[in-house]
Design a protein around this motif. Structure first.
Motif, PDB file in Angstrom:
ATOM      1  N   UNK A 165     -29.097 -14.431 -19.610  1.00  8.86           N
ATOM      2  CA  UNK A 165     -29.332 -14.354 -18.372  1.00  8.86           C
ATOM      3  C   UNK A 165     -29.054 -15.850 -18.343  1.00  8.86           C
ATOM      4  N   UNK A 166     -28.148 -16.720 -18.797  1.00  5.23           N
ATOM      5  CA  UNK A 166     -27.408 -17.512 -18.170  1.00  5.23           C
ATOM      6  C   UNK A 166     -26.210 -17.554 -18.226  1.00  5.23           C
ATOM      7  N   UNK A 167     -25.347 -16.142 -19.165  1.00  6.37           N
ATOM      8  CA  UNK A 167     -24.242 -15.906 -19.255  1.00  6.37           C
ATOM      9  C   UNK A 167     -24.264 -15.244 -17.273  1.00  6.37           C
ATOM     10  N   UNK A 212     -20.217 -18.476 -22.154  1.00  5.27           N
ATOM     11  CA  UNK A 212     -21.081 -18.116 -22.054  1.00  5.27           C
ATOM     12  C   UNK A 212     -20.941 -16.163 -22.164  1.00  5.27           C
ATOM     13  N   UNK A 213     -19.145 -15.551 -22.154  1.00  3.42           N
ATOM     14  CA  UNK A 213     -19.366 -14.369 -22.412  1.00  3.42           C
ATOM     15  C   UNK A 213     -18.810 -13.713 -23.656  1.00  3.42           C
ATOM     16  N   UNK A 214     -19.311 -14.759 -24.148  1.00  2.00           N
ATOM     17  CA  UNK A 214     -18.737 -14.888 -25.662  1.00  2.00           C
ATOM     18  C   UNK A 214     -19.892 -14.672 -26.200  1.00  2.00           C
ATOM     19  N   UNK A 215     -21.434 -14.903 -26.104  1.00  2.00           N
ATOM     20  CA  UNK A 215     -22.832 -15.139 -26.148  1.00  2.00           C
ATOM     21  C   UNK A 215     -23.264 -13.375 -26.185  1.00  2.00           C
ATOM     22  N   UNK A 216     -22.754 -13.639 -24.288  1.00  2.00           N
ATOM     23  CA  UNK A 216     -23.483 -11.993 -23.661  1.00  2.00           C
ATOM     24  C   UNK A 216     -23.058 -10.785 -24.547  1.00  2.00           C
ATOM     25  N   UNK A 217     -21.646 -11.346 -25.484  1.00  2.00           N
ATOM     26  CA  UNK A 217     -21.192 -10.503 -26.072  1.00  2.00           C
ATOM     27  C   UNK A 217     -21.988  -9.885 -27.589  1.00  2.00           C
ATOM     28  N   UNK A 218     -22.137 -10.430 -28.162  1.00  2.00           N
ATOM     29  CA  UNK A 218     -23.375 -10.666 -28.854  1.00  2.00           C
ATOM     30  C   UNK A 218     -23.978  -9.681 -28.774  1.00  2.00           C
ATOM     31  N   UNK A 241     -20.484 -26.422 -12.277  1.00  2.00           N
ATOM     32  CA  UNK A 241     -19.285 -25.909 -12.255  1.00  2.00           C
ATOM     33  C   UNK A 241     -18.656 -25.243 -11.299  1.00  2.00           C
ATOM     34  N   UNK A 242     -19.290 -25.592  -9.686  1.00  2.00           N
ATOM     35  CA  UNK A 242     -18.348 -24.596  -9.067  1.00  2.00           C
ATOM     36  C   UNK A 242     -17.820 -26.704  -8.274  1.00  2.00           C
ATOM     37  N   UNK A 243     -18.755 -28.054  -8.836  1.00  2.00           N
ATOM     38  CA  UNK A 243     -18.711 -28.725  -8.378  1.00  2.00           C
ATOM     39  C   UNK A 243     -17.236 -29.460  -8.591  1.00  2.00           C
ATOM     40  N   UNK A 244     -17.523 -29.283 -10.006  1.00  2.00           N
ATOM     41  CA  UNK A 244     -16.059 -29.808 -11.247  1.00  2.00           C
ATOM     42  C   UNK A 244     -15.308 -27.930 -11.565  1.00  2.00           C
ATOM     43  N   UNK A 245     -14.480 -27.974 -11.237  1.00  2.00           N
ATOM     44  CA  UNK A 245     -13.457 -26.377 -11.426  1.00  2.00           C
ATOM     45  C   UNK A 245     -13.155 -26.044 -12.490  1.00  2.00           C
ATOM     46  N   UNK A 246     -12.676 -27.522 -13.089  1.00  3.48           N
ATOM     47  CA  UNK A 246     -12.170 -27.310 -14.494  1.00  3.48           C
ATOM     48  C   UNK A 246     -13.515 -26.818 -15.741  1.00  3.48           C
ATOM     49  N   UNK A 247     -14.562 -27.045 -15.538  1.00  8.12           N
ATOM     50  CA  UNK A 247     -15.633 -26.646 -16.295  1.00  8.12           C
ATOM     51  C   UNK A 247     -16.102 -25.488 -16.406  1.00  8.12           C
ATOM     52  N   UNK A 248     -15.651 -24.892 -15.364  1.00  9.34           N
ATOM     53  CA  UNK A 248     -16.168 -23.185 -14.972  1.00  9.34           C
ATOM     54  C   UNK A 248     -15.533 -22.265 -16.017  1.00  9.34           C
ATOM     55  N   UNK A 249     -14.328 -22.475 -16.372  1.00 11.10           N
ATOM     56  CA  UNK A 249     -13.374 -21.682 -17.108  1.00 11.10           C
ATOM     57  C   UNK A 249     -13.554 -21.343 -18.776  1.00 11.10           C
ATOM     58  N   UNK A 265     -26.386 -15.656 -14.773  1.00  8.15           N
ATOM     59  CA  UNK A 265     -26.803 -16.128 -13.249  1.00  8.15           C
ATOM     60  C   UNK A 265     -25.362 -17.087 -13.305  1.00  8.15           C
ATOM     61  N   UNK A 266     -24.627 -17.790 -13.981  1.00 10.32           N
ATOM     62  CA  UNK A 266     -23.501 -18.971 -13.939  1.00 10.32           C
ATOM     63  C   UNK A 266     -22.619 -18.143 -13.168  1.00 10.32           C
ATOM     64  N   UNK A 267     -22.318 -17.624 -12.807  1.00 11.22           N
ATOM     65  CA  UNK A 267     -20.993 -16.905 -12.130  1.00 11.22           C
ATOM     66  C   UNK A 267     -21.604 -16.429 -11.295  1.00 11.22           C
ATOM     67  N   UNK A 268     -23.108 -15.660 -11.046  1.00  8.88           N
ATOM     68  CA  UNK A 268     -24.300 -15.753  -9.756  1.00  8.88           C
ATOM     69  C   UNK A 268     -23.683 -16.846  -8.914  1.00  8.88           C
ATOM     70  N   UNK A 269     -23.999 -18.475  -9.469  1.00  4.98           N
ATOM     71  CA  UNK A 269     -24.543 -19.300  -8.753  1.00  4.98           C
ATOM     72  C   UNK A 269     -23.210 -19.727  -7.737  1.00  4.98           C
ATOM     73  N   UNK A 270     -22.246 -20.175  -9.341  1.00  7.24           N
ATOM     74  CA  UNK A 270     -20.813 -20.273  -8.298  1.00  7.24           C
ATOM     75  C   UNK A 270     -20.222 -19.898  -6.984  1.00  7.24           C
ATOM     76  N   UNK A 271     -20.156 -17.704  -7.642  1.00  3.02           N
ATOM     77  CA  UNK A 271     -19.738 -17.178  -6.165  1.00  3.02           C
ATOM     78  C   UNK A 271     -20.416 -17.296  -4.775  1.00  3.02           C
ATOM     79  N   UNK A 272     -22.289 -17.623  -5.552  1.00  6.21           N
ATOM     80  CA  UNK A 272     -22.851 -18.196  -4.399  1.00  6.21           C
ATOM     81  C   UNK A 272     -22.370 -18.870  -3.457  1.00  6.21           C
ATOM     82  N   UNK A 273     -22.110 -20.297  -3.783  1.00 10.03           N
ATOM     83  CA  UNK A 273     -21.506 -21.268  -3.486  1.00 10.03           C
ATOM     84  C   UNK A 273     -20.258 -21.261  -2.853  1.00 10.03           C
ATOM     85  N   UNK A 274     -19.893 -20.753  -3.308  1.00 14.99           N
ATOM     86  CA  UNK A 274     -17.946 -20.301  -3.489  1.00 14.99           C
ATOM     87  C   UNK A 274     -18.205 -19.385  -1.749  1.00 14.99           C
TER      88      UNK A 274
END
Length: 226
Positions: free
Chosen positions: A101-103, A67-73, A53-61, A105-114
């Motif tokens: 957990x994936x929901x 994953x936000x939908x999954x987290x809301x379940x 997601x950090x490499x190909x930004x179009x994939x992030x959103x 950690x993905x933003x955490x990884x992207x924000x960390x790389x940013x």
């Protein structure tokens, strides 16, 4: 001894290791397993996805939205749906918690790389670092504090959510709560809460220690600033 109900310590001593599946020791072991495994699985899955997601930004959103939908379940209905696939096993709890957990950690990884400054990346390229070496020796170490902060959230939330699985017979220390509900008696509730909080504190403390060991320059920078 009187004929009244046992005290908290008496009840704890009698039920710590009875050799049965509902002993406190067995429930604690199950709780640790069902809390720890999802955290590891979430990190293993989220790290490459976050890198992508950090490499190909179009994939992030779209990934983040899914994953936000999954987290809301809500966890309990998800556990119930999983029974038809995994049966009444620990996997029924572990798999949904890993997705939660994936929901996180993905933003955490992207924000960390940013958070890696561009001039640091350019300096690494200038001295001849390959993309893989730059990732492993420059970008990930700098991103580590943000990723570990997300991992702390995942660890504590997993420890808490495992107890919900007691409603399907796979909840670790949550089994103490269902036992107390079926036979109103406070010691199981108190013991369950204390042990779950203790697990969360230990897990969080270990991750804080890991962060200090993996990123010593952060602490040195704070000490220099003070």
């Amino acid at each position: 001894m009187g004929d009244g109900p046992p005290s908290l310590w008496e009840w704890f001593g009698r039920n710590w290791d009875t050799g049965r599946a509902d002993s406190i020791r067995t429930l604690l072991t199950d709780h640790v397993t069902m809390s720890f495994v999802p955290v590891v699985l979430a990190l293993v899955v989220a790290l490459p996805l976050g890198l992508a997601c950090a490499r190909w930004r179009w994939l992030y959103q779209p990934t983040s939205g899914l994953m936000n939908i999954v987290y809301a379940l809500p966890s309990l209905p998800v556990f119930m749906l999983m029974i038809s696939v995994t049966g009444l096993s620990q996997t029924t709890v572990i798999v949904p918690l890993a997705f939660y957990g994936v929901a996180v950690l993905i933003p955490a990884v992207v924000d960390g790389l940013d958070s890696v400054p561009d001039h640091v990346r350019q300096s690494a390229v200038a001295v001849g670092f390959t993309p893989l070496r730059r990732l492993l020796q420059v970008e990930l170490p700098i991103a580590a504090p943000v990723v570990l902060a997300g991992l702390r959230v995942v660890a504590v939330s997993s420890i808490s959510l495992v107890s919900v699985g007691a409603l399907i017979g796979q909840g670790g220390l949550g089994g103490l709560f269902t036992r107390a509900y079926q036979n109103p008696f406070m010691p199981p509730v108190i013991v369950g809460i204390v042990l779950i909080v203790a697990l969360a504190l230990v897990a969080d403390g270990l991750l804080v220690l890991a962060q200090r060991l993996l990123t010593p320059w952060v602490r040195a920078r704070k000490e220099a600033a003070s």
